[in-house]
Scaffold this active site. Structure first.
Site, PDB file in Angstrom:
ATOM      1  N   CYS A 173       2.526   0.952   4.042  1.00  0.00           N
ATOM      2  CA  CYS A 173       1.375   1.507   4.752  1.00  0.00           C
ATOM      3  C   CYS A 173       0.872   0.626   5.887  1.00  0.00           C
ATOM      4  O   CYS A 173       0.191   1.103   6.790  1.00  0.00           O
ATOM      5  CB  CYS A 173       0.239   1.765   3.765  1.00  0.00           C
ATOM      6  SG  CYS A 173       0.614   3.015   2.513  1.00  0.00           S
ATOM      7  N   ASN A 174       1.171  -0.667   5.852  1.00  0.00           N
ATOM      8  CA  ASN A 174       0.719  -1.553   6.925  1.00  0.00           C
ATOM      9  C   ASN A 174       1.621  -1.502   8.158  1.00  0.00           C
ATOM     10  O   ASN A 174       1.290  -2.034   9.208  1.00  0.00           O
ATOM     11  CB  ASN A 174       0.646  -3.001   6.447  1.00  0.00           C
ATOM     12  CG  ASN A 174       1.952  -3.495   5.849  1.00  0.00           C
ATOM     13  OD1 ASN A 174       2.163  -3.313   4.645  1.00  0.00           O
ATOM     14  ND2 ASN A 174       2.836  -4.093   6.638  1.00  0.00           N
TER      15      ASN A 174
END
Length: 409
Positions: A173-174
């Site tokens: 997700c980063n």
């Protein structure tokens, strides 16, 4: 793995958590003076989702989930609807379990389709033609592709095959901000040239359907989505650099971004934080019983992320001589209700500050690496941004990692 944290005290939990890994100083691409060329700007944004959306209750009924604990997880997630490509059902209405091979094929199909639409929407928003693009950066975590998504999209979209490209795979997700950092670097090295970054996450292709609470938490959270941004760095001469290498000359076109609209912020700097003691808190494991990959989320992830949010954000802002109170717009990854709350409390933000983050979670669920761009698009459509405003972009993911970027309109 269980992290030794006290979730009842989110604001002060930093004193109890793992030591930060060594990090490099904040990377800075832009001087404060706006008349200096070479400063990268975001010129346009576009998003896309899959065809069908479902409420949490509809999904519980569709998959015939009756366990009250699992139902509670779904119904108390702060998510109203998500876009998903659910498995087919047999004549009795029972879900047909997909093999890992079928999930990979689903990922390929959905990622290409969503990414292509997001790119088209992004370029339309920026007023840029597909032929202008000289660099394509593709992000995905929900499936493995070789050749990568960038190559498949260049063929699918009919882009110039000489287009420079890179694939960011498996960062979670980063990854959207990791990729934005790389894309910004390319634009600075090639002033006046157009770069596109696209995050395409077919989370439907990363689900395991079983009766465990571990997979139920994951299955309650993620949705399908893609988001793209177009960028370019200022150039003093729209004709382009006279000494451009012959292998690059003629690919794409130079653009004049000297007088961009208010919706085109400059990307000023980035700052990262890798929490090494929590490196296994978010991960893919191979499930022998299921014969497929299974995603794991540690229950203490929100508190770990929240506890380290202050240090990385303050480091990002101190490099520009700013304080948190100077930031007009906060665009945080829609990682889940507890994650958002932990970040909000530790940074001293209001619910209004994270309204787009919570709104995206409500309407789409967690769409992984592109979530923050869904929020960014909503902020621009809201029409409240003013020239001179600063904004912080923030993503969180496996590592455990926090990524941040500072922008200014």
């Amino acid at each position: 793995m269980t992290l030794a944290l006290n979730p009842s005290n989110v604001a002060s939990v930093g004193a109890l958590t793992a030591t930060l890994a060594p990090t490099s100083p904040t990377s800075t691409f832009a001087p404060e003076r706006k008349d200096i060329p070479g400063v990268p700007r975001i010129l346009g944004v576009g998003t896309a989702v899959t065809e069908h959306s479902y409420s949490q209750r509809e999904l519980l009924d569709l998959f015939r989930i009756s366990d009250p604990k699992v139902r509670s997880v779904f119904l108390n997630s702060a998510i109203e609807r998500r876009f998903l490509s659910v498995p087919a059902r047999d004549a009795t209405g029972t879900t047909i379990i997909e093999t890992q091979g079928e999930l990979l094929a689903k990922h390929k199909r959905l990622a290409i389709e969503m990414a292509a639409r997001a790119i088209h929407a992004c370029l339309k928003d920026a007023g840029i033609e597909l032929a202008d693009v000289g660099y394509l950066c593709c992000v995905t975590t929900t499936g493995l592709l070789t050749p990568g998504l960038s190559a498949l999209l260049i063929r699918e979209l009919g882009m110039d095959p000489r287009c420079s490209r890179v694939d960011v795979v498996g960062m979670g997700c980063n990854a959207g901000l990791n990729a934005l950092n790389a894309t910004v670097g390319w634009t600075v090295a090639h002033p006046g040239r157009i770069a596109v970054m696209v995050c395409a996450e077919a989370c439907s292709a990363a689900y395991v359907l079983d009766a465990t609470m571990r997979t139920s938490v994951v299955n309650s959270l993620f949705g399908d989505g893609a988001a793209a941004v177009a960028l370019a760095a200022d150039t003093p001469d729209a004709a382009g650099p006279p000494d451009a290498p012959s292998g690059y000359a003629g690919l794409g076109t130079d653009v004049d971004v000297g007088s961009p609209p208010a919706g085109s912020p400059r990307v000023l700097s980035f700052a990262s934080c890798l929490i090494t003691d929590a490196i296994d808190a978010m991960r893919y494991d191979w499930d022998d019983e299921q014969g497929k990959f299974s995603f794991y989320l540690d229950p203490d992830v929100p508190y770990v992320v929240g506890a380290h949010a202050e240090s990385v954000v303050d480091r990002l802002l101190s490099g520009a001589g700013l304080r948190r109170s100077d930031i007009a717009h906060w665009l945080v990854h829609s990682g889940g209700k507890k994650v958002i709350d932990a970040v909000r409390v530790n940074l001293g933000l209001t619910r209004h500050d994270v309204r787009h983050t919570t709104g995206v979670l409500r309407d789409y669920g967690n769409v992984s690496s592109g979530s923050f761009l869904f929020s960014y698009e909503r902020l621009l459509r809201e029409g409240v941004v003013r020239a001179g405003d600063h904004g912080v972009l923030m993503t969180m993911g496996p590592g455990s990692t926090i990524e941040t970027a500072l922008v200014q309109w």
